[in-house]
Design a protein around this motif. Structure first.
Motif, mmCIF file in Angstrom:
data_model
loop_
_atom_site.group_PDB
_atom_site.id
_atom_site.type_symbol
_atom_site.label_atom_id
_atom_site.label_comp_id
_atom_site.label_asym_id
_atom_site.label_seq_id
_atom_site.Cartn_x
_atom_site.Cartn_y
_atom_site.Cartn_z
ATOM 1 N N VAL A 5 70.058 71.296 68.345
ATOM 2 C CA VAL A 5 70.474 69.908 68.512
ATOM 3 C C VAL A 5 70.327 69.521 69.975
ATOM 4 O O VAL A 5 71.016 70.065 70.843
ATOM 5 C CB VAL A 5 71.925 69.697 68.048
ATOM 6 C CG1 VAL A 5 72.334 68.236 68.248
ATOM 7 C CG2 VAL A 5 72.077 70.102 66.581
ATOM 8 N N GLU A 6 69.417 68.574 70.220
ATOM 9 C CA GLU A 6 69.192 68.098 71.591
ATOM 10 C C GLU A 6 70.092 66.911 71.898
ATOM 11 O O GLU A 6 70.474 66.151 71.000
ATOM 12 C CB GLU A 6 67.737 67.652 71.797
ATOM 13 C CG GLU A 6 66.697 68.714 71.559
ATOM 14 C CD GLU A 6 65.951 68.498 70.272
ATOM 15 O OE1 GLU A 6 64.773 68.892 70.181
ATOM 16 O OE2 GLU A 6 66.547 67.905 69.348
ATOM 17 N N SER A 7 70.382 66.763 73.155
ATOM 18 C CA SER A 7 71.128 65.600 73.627
ATOM 19 C C SER A 7 70.798 65.382 75.100
ATOM 20 O O SER A 7 70.210 66.257 75.752
ATOM 21 C CB SER A 7 72.637 65.791 73.438
ATOM 22 O OG SER A 7 73.095 66.915 74.171
ATOM 23 N N GLY A 8 71.175 64.221 75.609
ATOM 24 C CA GLY A 8 71.009 63.951 77.033
ATOM 25 C C GLY A 8 69.879 63.017 77.394
ATOM 26 O O GLY A 8 69.712 62.665 78.562
ATOM 27 N N GLY A 9 69.083 62.620 76.416
ATOM 28 C CA GLY A 9 68.007 61.694 76.719
ATOM 29 C C GLY A 9 68.543 60.306 77.041
ATOM 30 O O GLY A 9 69.735 60.024 76.881
ATOM 31 N N GLY A 10 67.636 59.454 77.492
ATOM 32 C CA GLY A 10 68.046 58.088 77.802
ATOM 33 C C GLY A 10 67.037 57.385 78.670
ATOM 34 O O GLY A 10 65.899 57.841 78.824
ATOM 35 N N LEU A 11 67.481 56.277 79.226
ATOM 36 C CA LEU A 11 66.642 55.440 80.092
ATOM 37 C C LEU A 11 67.081 55.646 81.537
ATOM 38 O O LEU A 11 68.279 55.563 81.846
ATOM 39 C CB LEU A 11 66.784 53.982 79.690
ATOM 40 C CG LEU A 11 66.102 52.947 80.596
ATOM 41 C CD1 LEU A 11 64.596 53.134 80.585
ATOM 42 C CD2 LEU A 11 66.496 51.539 80.139
ATOM 43 N N VAL A 12 66.118 55.901 82.398
ATOM 44 C CA VAL A 12 66.424 56.129 83.806
ATOM 45 C C VAL A 12 65.306 55.536 84.643
ATOM 46 O O VAL A 12 64.161 55.429 84.181
ATOM 47 C CB VAL A 12 66.594 57.643 84.086
ATOM 48 C CG1 VAL A 12 65.300 58.397 83.857
ATOM 49 C CG2 VAL A 12 67.151 57.901 85.466
ATOM 50 N N ARG A 13 65.640 55.140 85.855
ATOM 51 C CA ARG A 13 64.620 54.613 86.752
ATOM 52 C C ARG A 13 63.846 55.744 87.389
ATOM 53 O O ARG A 13 64.351 56.869 87.539
ATOM 54 C CB ARG A 13 65.260 53.755 87.837
ATOM 55 C CG ARG A 13 65.848 52.462 87.321
ATOM 56 C CD ARG A 13 66.296 51.564 88.457
ATOM 57 N NE ARG A 13 66.818 50.313 87.951
ATOM 58 C CZ ARG A 13 66.511 49.134 88.461
ATOM 59 N NH1 ARG A 13 65.670 49.060 89.489
ATOM 60 N NH2 ARG A 13 67.033 48.042 87.962
ATOM 61 N N ALA A 14 62.631 55.443 87.803
ATOM 62 C CA ALA A 14 61.821 56.431 88.508
ATOM 63 C C ALA A 14 62.586 56.959 89.720
ATOM 64 O O ALA A 14 63.232 56.196 90.434
ATOM 65 C CB ALA A 14 60.504 55.807 88.938
ATOM 66 N N GLY A 15 62.503 58.269 89.902
ATOM 67 C CA GLY A 15 63.238 58.916 90.975
ATOM 68 C C GLY A 15 64.589 59.430 90.556
ATOM 69 O O GLY A 15 65.225 60.200 91.296
#
Length: 118
Positions: A5-15
């Motif tokens: 079970v994966e978790s922790g993904g999302g939207l982030v800005r470059a850097g």
């Protein structure tokens, strides 16, 4: 049947940074190796980072120096720390675990989306 079970993904800005987690329903040391792969639409699933049961790690050239794979045996979890993220890191990230006894078998998680905006 082993579950990942994966978790922790999302939207982030470059850097920016994200940490992905992969929790296994079995001891992570029961696998000969565990790995993170990623896939974008219409392309093959590519290896990002891997760790053997002995603790040897391997990284794709594109993530060396930015991503770090680690594991916690007590929690049966592997992590992928992703720093200095780039838009080209955008993909669905999959956790993988492999056994070779009594025969080869690969387990996969359901995937977690990572999106890096420019």
């Amino acid at each position: 049947q082993v579950q990942l079970v994966e978790s922790g993904g999302g939207l982030v800005r470059a850097g920016g940074s994200l940490r992905l987690s992969c929790a296994a329903s079995a001891s992570i040391f029961s696998f000969v190796g565990m790995a993170w792969y990623r896939q974008t639409p219409g392309k093959q699933r590519d290896l990002v980072a891997a760790i053997t049961d002995g603790g040897i790690t391997h990284y794709a050239d594109s993530v060396k120096g930015r991503f770090t794979l680690s594991r916690d045996g007590a929690k049966n979890t592997v992590y992928l720390q992703m720093n200095s993220l780039k838009p080209e890191d955008t993909a669905v990230y999959y956790c993988n675990a492999e056994r070779i006894a009594p025969r080869f078998y690969a387990y996969w998680g359901q995937g977690t989306q990572v999106t890096v905006s420019s």
